[in-house]
Scaffold this motif. Structure first.
Motif, mmCIF file in Angstrom:
data_model
loop_
_atom_site.group_PDB
_atom_site.id
_atom_site.type_symbol
_atom_site.label_atom_id
_atom_site.label_comp_id
_atom_site.label_asym_id
_atom_site.label_seq_id
_atom_site.Cartn_x
_atom_site.Cartn_y
_atom_site.Cartn_z
ATOM 1 N N THR A 157 4.740 4.715 -7.840
ATOM 2 C CA THR A 157 5.509 3.949 -8.806
ATOM 3 C C THR A 157 4.757 3.914 -10.130
ATOM 4 O O THR A 157 3.545 3.698 -10.161
ATOM 5 C CB THR A 157 5.733 2.520 -8.279
ATOM 6 O OG1 THR A 157 6.595 2.578 -7.142
ATOM 7 C CG2 THR A 157 6.353 1.621 -9.341
ATOM 8 N N LEU A 166 10.212 4.804 -9.190
ATOM 9 C CA LEU A 166 10.009 3.796 -8.159
ATOM 10 C C LEU A 166 10.140 4.444 -6.791
ATOM 11 O O LEU A 166 11.088 5.200 -6.539
ATOM 12 C CB LEU A 166 11.034 2.658 -8.291
ATOM 13 C CG LEU A 166 10.465 1.252 -8.083
ATOM 14 C CD1 LEU A 166 9.501 0.910 -9.205
ATOM 15 C CD2 LEU A 166 11.569 0.225 -8.031
ATOM 16 N N ASN A 167 9.170 4.170 -5.944
ATOM 17 C CA ASN A 167 9.221 4.618 -4.559
ATOM 18 C C ASN A 167 10.249 3.762 -3.821
ATOM 19 O O ASN A 167 10.154 2.530 -3.811
ATOM 20 C CB ASN A 167 7.834 4.440 -3.931
ATOM 21 C CG ASN A 167 7.730 5.063 -2.549
ATOM 22 O OD1 ASN A 167 8.689 5.093 -1.790
ATOM 23 N ND2 ASN A 167 6.542 5.537 -2.218
ATOM 24 N N GLU A 170 9.673 0.684 -1.582
ATOM 25 C CA GLU A 170 9.501 -0.679 -2.091
ATOM 26 C C GLU A 170 10.680 -1.572 -1.709
ATOM 27 O O GLU A 170 10.563 -2.796 -1.703
ATOM 28 C CB GLU A 170 9.332 -0.664 -3.617
ATOM 29 C CG GLU A 170 8.046 -0.050 -4.106
ATOM 30 C CD GLU A 170 6.818 -0.916 -3.832
ATOM 31 O OE1 GLU A 170 6.992 -2.080 -3.405
ATOM 32 O OE2 GLU A 170 5.697 -0.431 -4.044
ATOM 33 N N ARG A 176 6.919 -3.095 1.994
ATOM 34 C CA ARG A 176 6.449 -3.767 0.776
ATOM 35 C C ARG A 176 5.480 -4.888 1.110
ATOM 36 O O ARG A 176 4.475 -5.089 0.425
ATOM 37 C CB ARG A 176 7.630 -4.312 -0.020
ATOM 38 C CG ARG A 176 7.221 -4.857 -1.385
ATOM 39 C CD ARG A 176 8.417 -5.269 -2.222
ATOM 40 N NE ARG A 176 9.183 -6.356 -1.645
ATOM 41 C CZ ARG A 176 10.353 -6.219 -1.026
ATOM 42 N NH1 ARG A 176 10.910 -5.022 -0.932
ATOM 43 N NH2 ARG A 176 10.985 -7.258 -0.522
ATOM 44 N N ARG A 180 1.761 -5.356 -0.138
ATOM 45 C CA ARG A 180 1.401 -6.586 -0.850
ATOM 46 C C ARG A 180 0.105 -7.162 -0.285
ATOM 47 O O ARG A 180 -0.786 -7.572 -1.026
ATOM 48 C CB ARG A 180 2.521 -7.610 -0.717
ATOM 49 C CG ARG A 180 2.313 -8.857 -1.589
ATOM 50 C CD ARG A 180 3.173 -10.014 -1.130
ATOM 51 N NE ARG A 180 2.756 -10.489 0.177
ATOM 52 C CZ ARG A 180 1.700 -11.289 0.363
ATOM 53 N NH1 ARG A 180 0.971 -11.674 -0.654
ATOM 54 N NH2 ARG A 180 1.374 -11.673 1.576
ATOM 55 N N ARG A 188 4.242 -9.284 -5.364
ATOM 56 C CA ARG A 188 4.754 -7.917 -5.329
ATOM 57 C C ARG A 188 6.224 -7.957 -4.938
ATOM 58 O O ARG A 188 6.577 -8.234 -3.795
ATOM 59 C CB ARG A 188 3.962 -7.059 -4.341
ATOM 60 C CG ARG A 188 4.332 -5.560 -4.406
ATOM 61 C CD ARG A 188 3.607 -4.768 -3.331
ATOM 62 N NE ARG A 188 3.873 -3.344 -3.441
ATOM 63 C CZ ARG A 188 3.075 -2.462 -4.048
ATOM 64 N NH1 ARG A 188 1.949 -2.895 -4.601
ATOM 65 N NH2 ARG A 188 3.384 -1.181 -4.103
ATOM 66 N N THR A 189 7.096 -7.689 -5.901
ATOM 67 C CA THR A 189 8.534 -7.659 -5.659
ATOM 68 C C THR A 189 9.123 -6.437 -6.352
ATOM 69 O O THR A 189 8.500 -5.848 -7.244
ATOM 70 C CB THR A 189 9.229 -8.917 -6.208
ATOM 71 O OG1 THR A 189 9.080 -8.941 -7.642
ATOM 72 C CG2 THR A 189 8.625 -10.188 -5.612
ATOM 73 N N ILE A 190 10.340 -6.085 -5.938
ATOM 74 C CA ILE A 190 11.019 -4.970 -6.608
ATOM 75 C C ILE A 190 11.245 -5.308 -8.070
ATOM 76 O O ILE A 190 10.955 -4.496 -8.968
ATOM 77 C CB ILE A 190 12.362 -4.667 -5.922
ATOM 78 C CG1 ILE A 190 12.167 -4.301 -4.455
ATOM 79 C CG2 ILE A 190 13.089 -3.538 -6.648
ATOM 80 C CD1 ILE A 190 13.461 -4.221 -3.670
ATOM 81 N N HIS A 193 8.163 -5.002 -10.129
ATOM 82 C CA HIS A 193 7.861 -3.611 -10.478
ATOM 83 C C HIS A 193 8.683 -3.162 -11.688
ATOM 84 O O HIS A 193 8.153 -2.559 -12.633
ATOM 85 C CB HIS A 193 8.172 -2.681 -9.299
ATOM 86 C CG HIS A 193 7.093 -2.637 -8.263
ATOM 87 N ND1 HIS A 193 5.769 -2.435 -8.552
ATOM 88 C CD2 HIS A 193 7.166 -2.753 -6.909
ATOM 89 C CE1 HIS A 193 5.057 -2.432 -7.436
ATOM 90 N NE2 HIS A 193 5.880 -2.625 -6.428
#
Length: 367
Positions: A157, A166-167, A170, A176, A180, A188-190, A193
Protein backbone atom coordinates in the motif's frame (compact mmCIF):
# COMPACT_ATOMS: atom_id res chain seq x y z
CA UNK A 1 -20.58 12.62 7.77
CA UNK A 2 -24.02 13.97 7.05
CA UNK A 3 -27.30 12.38 7.97
CA UNK A 4 -29.97 12.37 5.29
CA UNK A 5 -33.74 12.12 4.92
CA UNK A 6 -35.50 9.99 2.37
CA UNK A 7 -37.04 12.40 -0.13
CA UNK A 8 -39.99 10.04 -0.50
CA UNK A 9 -41.09 9.56 3.13
CA UNK A 10 -38.79 11.69 5.30
CA UNK A 11 -37.28 8.71 7.14
CA UNK A 12 -33.64 9.07 8.23
CA UNK A 13 -31.18 7.38 5.86
CA UNK A 14 -27.43 7.04 5.83
CA UNK A 15 -24.55 7.59 3.43
CA UNK A 16 -24.22 3.93 2.43
CA UNK A 17 -27.96 3.24 1.94
CA UNK A 18 -29.29 2.14 -1.43
CA UNK A 19 -32.88 1.71 -0.28
CA UNK A 20 -35.06 3.38 2.33
CA UNK A 21 -35.90 0.90 5.08
CA UNK A 22 -39.18 2.71 5.75
CA UNK A 23 -40.81 3.11 2.32
CA UNK A 24 -38.55 0.99 0.12
CA UNK A 25 -37.61 3.83 -2.23
CA UNK A 26 -34.39 3.38 -4.22
CA UNK A 27 -31.70 5.80 -3.06
CA UNK A 28 -28.57 7.29 -4.59
CA UNK A 29 -26.07 9.89 -3.44
CA UNK A 30 -25.91 13.05 -5.53
CA UNK A 31 -22.37 14.46 -5.06
CA UNK A 32 -23.34 17.76 -6.70
CA UNK A 33 -25.92 18.46 -3.99
CA UNK A 34 -24.29 16.45 -1.18
CA UNK A 35 -27.67 14.85 -0.64
CA UNK A 36 -29.33 11.47 -0.92
CA UNK A 37 -31.89 11.32 -3.73
CA UNK A 38 -34.91 9.02 -3.67
CA UNK A 39 -35.34 7.86 -7.27
CA UNK A 40 -37.80 5.96 -9.42
CA UNK A 41 -37.01 4.28 -12.76
CA UNK A 42 -37.89 6.00 -16.03
CA UNK A 43 -36.51 3.22 -18.23
CA UNK A 44 -33.40 3.06 -20.42
CA UNK A 45 -31.18 3.39 -17.35
CA UNK A 46 -32.64 6.78 -16.37
CA UNK A 47 -33.98 7.60 -12.92
CA UNK A 48 -36.22 10.44 -11.75
CA UNK A 49 -35.88 12.12 -8.37
CA UNK A 50 -39.18 11.75 -6.53
CA UNK A 51 -38.63 15.20 -5.01
CA UNK A 52 -38.77 17.12 -8.30
CA UNK A 53 -41.99 15.67 -9.67
CA UNK A 54 -41.19 16.71 -13.24
CA UNK A 55 -39.61 14.88 -16.12
CA UNK A 56 -37.37 17.80 -17.04
CA UNK A 57 -35.30 18.02 -13.87
CA UNK A 58 -33.77 15.74 -11.27
CA UNK A 59 -33.06 13.00 -13.80
CA UNK A 60 -30.09 10.76 -13.07
CA UNK A 61 -28.20 7.73 -14.22
CA UNK A 62 -26.66 5.28 -11.78
CA UNK A 63 -22.89 4.91 -11.73
CA UNK A 64 -21.97 1.81 -13.76
CA UNK A 65 -20.46 0.26 -10.64
CA UNK A 66 -23.86 0.83 -9.01
CA UNK A 67 -25.97 -0.56 -11.83
CA UNK A 68 -23.73 -3.48 -12.84
CA UNK A 69 -21.62 -4.46 -9.85
CA UNK A 70 -23.71 -3.18 -6.95
CA UNK A 71 -20.66 -1.68 -5.21
CA UNK A 72 -21.50 2.04 -5.50
CA UNK A 73 -24.56 4.14 -4.66
CA UNK A 74 -23.57 7.40 -6.36
CA UNK A 75 -25.44 9.09 -9.19
CA UNK A 76 -24.58 11.07 -12.32
CA UNK A 77 -26.65 13.75 -14.05
CA UNK A 78 -28.59 12.27 -16.96
CA UNK A 79 -26.68 14.43 -19.44
CA UNK A 80 -23.22 13.39 -18.23
CA UNK A 81 -21.01 11.76 -20.90
CA UNK A 82 -19.41 9.59 -18.20
CA UNK A 83 -20.32 6.04 -17.22
CA UNK A 84 -18.90 6.25 -13.73
CA UNK A 85 -19.50 8.66 -10.85
CA UNK A 86 -16.92 11.17 -9.69
CA UNK A 87 -15.57 8.68 -7.13
CA UNK A 88 -15.39 5.62 -9.40
CA UNK A 89 -13.77 7.60 -12.24
CA UNK A 90 -10.69 7.74 -10.04
CA UNK A 91 -10.23 3.96 -10.30
CA UNK A 92 -7.33 2.89 -12.48
CA UNK A 93 -7.28 -0.81 -11.58
CA UNK A 94 -9.81 -2.95 -9.73
CA UNK A 95 -9.37 -6.55 -8.52
CA UNK A 96 -10.02 -9.57 -10.70
CA UNK A 97 -13.76 -10.04 -10.16
CA UNK A 98 -13.72 -13.56 -11.58
CA UNK A 99 -12.44 -14.46 -8.10
CA UNK A 100 -15.63 -14.32 -6.04
CA UNK A 101 -13.98 -13.22 -2.79
CA UNK A 102 -12.44 -10.21 -4.51
CA UNK A 103 -15.78 -8.54 -5.14
CA UNK A 104 -16.60 -8.56 -1.43
CA UNK A 105 -13.21 -7.07 -0.55
CA UNK A 106 -13.41 -4.51 -3.34
CA UNK A 107 -16.89 -3.42 -2.23
CA UNK A 108 -15.54 -2.73 1.26
CA UNK A 109 -12.70 -0.66 -0.18
CA UNK A 110 -15.09 1.33 -2.34
CA UNK A 111 -17.32 2.13 0.64
CA UNK A 112 -14.40 3.68 2.51
CA UNK A 113 -13.01 5.37 -0.60
CA UNK A 114 -16.32 7.18 -1.10
CA UNK A 115 -16.04 8.55 2.43
CA UNK A 116 -12.63 9.95 1.52
CA UNK A 117 -13.94 11.45 -1.72
CA UNK A 118 -16.90 12.97 0.15
CA UNK A 119 -14.45 14.80 2.43
CA UNK A 120 -12.21 15.94 -0.42
CA UNK A 121 -15.19 17.30 -2.34
CA UNK A 122 -16.61 19.03 0.70
CA UNK A 123 -13.25 20.69 1.40
CA UNK A 124 -13.29 21.77 -2.27
CA UNK A 125 -9.86 20.25 -2.88
CA UNK A 126 -8.65 19.65 -6.45
CA UNK A 127 -9.91 16.23 -7.51
CA UNK A 128 -9.51 15.08 -11.10
CA UNK A 129 -8.88 11.59 -12.51
CA UNK A 130 -5.30 10.96 -13.48
CA UNK A 131 -4.18 10.22 -17.02
CA UNK A 132 -0.59 9.71 -18.12
CA UNK A 133 -0.21 13.42 -18.80
CA UNK A 134 -2.24 14.85 -15.93
CA UNK A 135 -1.59 15.72 -12.32
CA UNK A 136 -4.75 13.98 -11.16
CA UNK A 137 -5.48 11.19 -8.69
CA UNK A 138 -5.96 7.48 -9.35
CA UNK A 139 -6.53 4.34 -7.29
CA UNK A 140 -5.44 0.80 -7.99
CA UNK A 141 -6.70 -2.08 -5.88
CA UNK A 142 -4.46 -5.11 -6.20
CA UNK A 143 -4.21 -8.59 -4.70
CA UNK A 144 -1.10 -10.38 -3.49
CA UNK A 145 0.31 -13.02 -5.80
CA UNK A 146 1.39 -14.98 -2.72
CA UNK A 147 -0.36 -15.68 0.60
CA UNK A 148 -1.73 -12.48 2.05
CA UNK A 149 0.82 -10.08 3.51
CA UNK A 150 3.65 -12.44 2.62
CA UNK A 151 6.72 -10.44 1.61
CA UNK A 152 7.14 -12.40 -1.62
CA UNK A 153 4.57 -11.21 -4.12
CA UNK A 154 3.04 -8.79 -1.64
CA UNK A 155 1.26 -5.68 -2.87
CA UNK A 156 2.50 -2.69 -0.91
CA UNK A 157 0.00 0.00 0.00
CA UNK A 158 1.36 3.41 -0.92
CA UNK A 159 1.36 6.45 -3.19
CA UNK A 160 3.49 7.30 -6.19
CA UNK A 161 3.00 10.10 -8.71
CA UNK A 162 -0.72 10.50 -8.08
CA UNK A 163 -1.51 6.76 -7.93
CA UNK A 164 -2.67 5.33 -4.60
CA UNK A 165 -2.25 1.57 -4.38
CA UNK A 166 -4.15 -0.46 -1.80
CA UNK A 167 -3.74 -4.14 -1.08
CA UNK A 168 -7.25 -5.61 -1.12
CA UNK A 169 -6.29 -7.83 1.82
CA UNK A 170 -6.72 -4.67 3.93
CA UNK A 171 -10.46 -5.25 3.46
CA UNK A 172 -10.18 -8.64 5.19
CA UNK A 173 -10.75 -7.92 8.90
CA UNK A 174 -8.71 -10.93 10.03
CA UNK A 175 -5.70 -10.09 7.87
CA UNK A 176 -5.88 -6.40 8.76
CA UNK A 177 -6.06 -7.13 12.49
CA UNK A 178 -3.02 -9.40 12.23
CA UNK A 179 -1.08 -6.61 10.54
CA UNK A 180 -2.36 -4.02 13.02
CA UNK A 181 -0.98 -6.10 15.88
CA UNK A 182 2.28 -6.92 14.09
CA UNK A 183 2.93 -3.29 13.13
CA UNK A 184 1.74 -1.90 16.51
CA UNK A 185 -0.66 0.45 14.75
CA UNK A 186 -3.58 1.25 17.09
CA UNK A 187 -5.62 2.88 14.34
CA UNK A 188 -5.11 0.71 11.26
CA UNK A 189 -8.28 1.02 9.18
CA UNK A 190 -9.13 1.06 5.49
CA UNK A 191 -10.31 4.65 5.74
CA UNK A 192 -7.13 5.57 7.61
CA UNK A 193 -5.07 4.18 4.72
CA UNK A 194 -7.04 6.18 2.19
CA UNK A 195 -6.68 9.38 4.17
CA UNK A 196 -2.96 8.86 4.80
CA UNK A 197 -2.11 8.12 1.17
CA UNK A 198 -4.23 11.04 -0.03
CA UNK A 199 -2.02 13.20 2.19
CA UNK A 200 1.00 12.24 0.09
CA UNK A 201 -0.89 13.14 -3.06
CA UNK A 202 -1.99 16.53 -1.74
CA UNK A 203 1.51 17.34 -0.51
CA UNK A 204 2.54 17.15 -4.17
CA UNK A 205 -0.43 19.29 -5.21
CA UNK A 206 -0.61 21.88 -2.44
CA UNK A 207 2.88 22.15 -0.91
CA UNK A 208 5.63 21.14 -3.30
CA UNK A 209 6.86 24.01 -5.45
CA UNK A 210 4.40 26.45 -3.83
CA UNK A 211 4.83 29.34 -1.37
CA UNK A 212 3.80 26.89 1.38
CA UNK A 213 6.98 24.84 1.05
CA UNK A 214 9.06 26.97 3.42
CA UNK A 215 6.30 26.98 6.04
CA UNK A 216 6.12 23.19 5.70
CA UNK A 217 9.86 22.82 6.27
CA UNK A 218 9.79 25.05 9.31
CA UNK A 219 6.91 23.07 10.80
CA UNK A 220 7.50 19.47 9.67
CA UNK A 221 11.19 19.45 8.80
CA UNK A 222 13.22 19.22 5.60
CA UNK A 223 11.77 16.59 3.28
CA UNK A 224 15.05 16.44 1.32
CA UNK A 225 16.57 14.09 3.89
CA UNK A 226 16.95 10.53 2.62
CA UNK A 227 13.47 8.98 2.64
CA UNK A 228 14.44 5.32 2.25
CA UNK A 229 17.05 5.53 4.96
CA UNK A 230 14.58 7.25 7.30
CA UNK A 231 12.01 4.47 6.83
CA UNK A 232 14.66 1.76 7.30
CA UNK A 233 15.63 3.40 10.58
CA UNK A 234 12.11 3.57 11.98
CA UNK A 235 11.36 -0.03 10.95
CA UNK A 236 14.60 -1.37 12.43
CA UNK A 237 14.92 0.84 15.52
CA UNK A 238 11.42 2.14 16.13
CA UNK A 239 10.23 5.70 16.52
CA UNK A 240 12.25 8.36 18.27
CA UNK A 241 11.90 8.35 22.04
CA UNK A 242 10.01 11.62 22.40
CA UNK A 243 7.80 11.36 19.31
CA UNK A 244 4.65 12.22 21.33
CA UNK A 245 5.95 15.77 21.88
CA UNK A 246 5.87 16.67 18.19
CA UNK A 247 3.88 14.08 16.20
CA UNK A 248 0.36 12.63 16.01
CA UNK A 249 1.72 9.07 15.77
CA UNK A 250 4.95 7.13 16.14
CA UNK A 251 5.15 6.53 12.39
CA UNK A 252 4.89 10.27 11.76
CA UNK A 253 8.36 10.65 13.27
CA UNK A 254 9.93 8.66 10.42
CA UNK A 255 10.21 11.48 7.88
CA UNK A 256 8.59 14.88 7.17
CA UNK A 257 6.56 13.35 4.32
CA UNK A 258 5.12 10.70 6.65
CA UNK A 259 4.58 13.32 9.34
CA UNK A 260 2.53 15.38 6.88
CA UNK A 261 0.53 12.35 5.67
CA UNK A 262 -0.25 11.21 9.22
CA UNK A 263 -1.25 14.74 10.24
CA UNK A 264 -3.36 15.16 7.09
CA UNK A 265 -5.17 11.88 7.81
CA UNK A 266 -5.71 12.94 11.41
CA UNK A 267 -7.23 16.22 10.26
CA UNK A 268 -9.68 14.36 7.99
CA UNK A 269 -10.56 12.04 10.88
CA UNK A 270 -11.35 15.09 12.99
CA UNK A 271 -13.55 17.01 10.57
CA UNK A 272 -15.56 13.97 9.51
CA UNK A 273 -16.13 12.79 13.08
CA UNK A 274 -17.05 16.30 14.19
CA UNK A 275 -19.51 16.63 11.33
CA UNK A 276 -21.14 13.37 12.44
CA UNK A 277 -21.42 14.73 15.98
CA UNK A 278 -22.86 17.96 14.56
CA UNK A 279 -25.42 16.05 12.50
CA UNK A 280 -26.54 14.09 15.58
CA UNK A 281 -26.71 17.31 17.62
CA UNK A 282 -24.42 15.96 20.32
CA UNK A 283 -24.02 18.07 23.43
CA UNK A 284 -21.33 17.19 25.97
CA UNK A 285 -21.91 18.48 29.49
CA UNK A 286 -20.26 16.11 31.99
CA UNK A 287 -21.93 15.96 35.41
CA UNK A 288 -18.46 15.84 37.02
CA UNK A 289 -15.99 18.29 35.56
CA UNK A 290 -12.86 20.18 36.52
CA UNK A 291 -13.05 22.93 33.94
CA UNK A 292 -15.04 24.22 31.00
CA UNK A 293 -12.82 22.46 28.46
CA UNK A 294 -14.72 19.21 28.99
CA UNK A 295 -18.01 20.75 27.83
CA UNK A 296 -18.89 21.36 24.21
CA UNK A 297 -21.97 21.96 22.12
CA UNK A 298 -21.63 20.41 18.67
CA UNK A 299 -23.27 23.40 17.02
CA UNK A 300 -21.03 24.00 14.03
CA UNK A 301 -19.99 22.21 10.86
CA UNK A 302 -16.20 21.68 10.83
CA UNK A 303 -16.00 21.52 7.04
CA UNK A 304 -17.07 25.15 6.86
CA UNK A 305 -15.22 26.56 9.87
CA UNK A 306 -11.98 28.40 9.08
CA UNK A 307 -10.63 28.48 12.64
CA UNK A 308 -8.59 25.51 13.84
CA UNK A 309 -9.11 26.58 17.47
CA UNK A 310 -12.85 26.00 17.07
CA UNK A 311 -12.23 22.49 15.80
CA UNK A 312 -9.98 21.66 18.72
CA UNK A 313 -12.39 23.14 21.26
CA UNK A 314 -15.03 20.70 20.06
CA UNK A 315 -12.71 17.80 19.29
CA UNK A 316 -11.07 17.18 22.67
CA UNK A 317 -14.28 16.88 24.75
CA UNK A 318 -15.75 14.61 22.08
CA UNK A 319 -12.75 12.25 22.23
CA UNK A 320 -13.00 12.04 26.02
CA UNK A 321 -16.62 10.95 25.70
CA UNK A 322 -15.90 8.49 22.87
CA UNK A 323 -13.09 6.83 24.83
CA UNK A 324 -15.28 6.52 27.92
CA UNK A 325 -18.12 4.98 25.91
CA UNK A 326 -15.74 2.48 24.34
CA UNK A 327 -14.39 1.46 27.74
CA UNK A 328 -17.96 0.95 28.95
CA UNK A 329 -18.35 -1.63 26.18
CA UNK A 330 -15.15 -3.43 27.22
CA UNK A 331 -12.98 -2.04 24.43
CA UNK A 332 -9.84 0.05 24.44
CA UNK A 333 -9.79 3.74 23.66
CA UNK A 334 -11.46 4.62 20.38
CA UNK A 335 -9.10 7.59 20.13
CA UNK A 336 -5.68 6.47 21.45
CA UNK A 337 -3.92 9.75 20.71
CA UNK A 338 -2.68 12.78 22.62
CA UNK A 339 -2.40 16.04 20.72
CA UNK A 340 0.73 17.81 21.94
CA UNK A 341 1.36 21.49 21.15
CA UNK A 342 3.76 20.36 18.43
CA UNK A 343 1.12 18.17 16.81
CA UNK A 344 -1.47 20.94 17.07
CA UNK A 345 0.90 23.32 15.28
CA UNK A 346 1.14 20.87 12.40
CA UNK A 347 -2.62 20.35 12.29
CA UNK A 348 -2.99 24.12 12.12
CA UNK A 349 -0.74 24.31 9.07
CA UNK A 350 -2.68 21.52 7.33
CA UNK A 351 -5.89 23.39 8.12
CA UNK A 352 -4.53 26.67 6.74
CA UNK A 353 -3.24 25.09 3.54
CA UNK A 354 -6.56 23.34 2.89
CA UNK A 355 -8.63 26.45 3.49
CA UNK A 356 -6.40 28.78 1.51
CA UNK A 357 -5.59 26.47 -1.40
CA UNK A 358 -9.11 26.78 -2.75
CA UNK A 359 -12.08 28.53 -1.15
CA UNK A 360 -13.95 25.82 0.79
CA UNK A 361 -17.61 25.22 0.17
CA UNK A 362 -20.05 27.05 2.41
CA UNK A 363 -23.14 25.80 4.18
CA UNK A 364 -25.24 27.69 1.64
CA UNK A 365 -23.67 25.86 -1.29
CA UNK A 366 -24.68 22.37 -0.14
CA UNK A 367 -27.85 20.91 1.28
Amino acid sequence: MQLFRCESCGHRVYFENTQCTQCGAALGFDPDRFDMAAIRPLGNGRWQSVATGTQGSGVYRQCSNYAVQGVCNWLLPDGSPEDFCVACRLNQTIPDLSISANKVLWARLETEKRRLVYSLLKLNLPLTPKTDEQQGLAFQFLADTAPRFNESGRVMTGHEDGVITLNIAEADPVAREAMRSQMAEPYRTILGHFRHESGHYYWDRLVWNTPWLESFRQCFGDERQDYSQALDTVYSQGAIANWQEHHVSAYASAHPWEDWAETWAHYLHMVDTLETAYQFGLSLQPRVTENAETSAEQDFNPYFDTHIDRLLEHWLPLTYALNSLNRSMGHGDLYPFVLSPGAVRKLSLVHDIIHRATPPLTADSVV
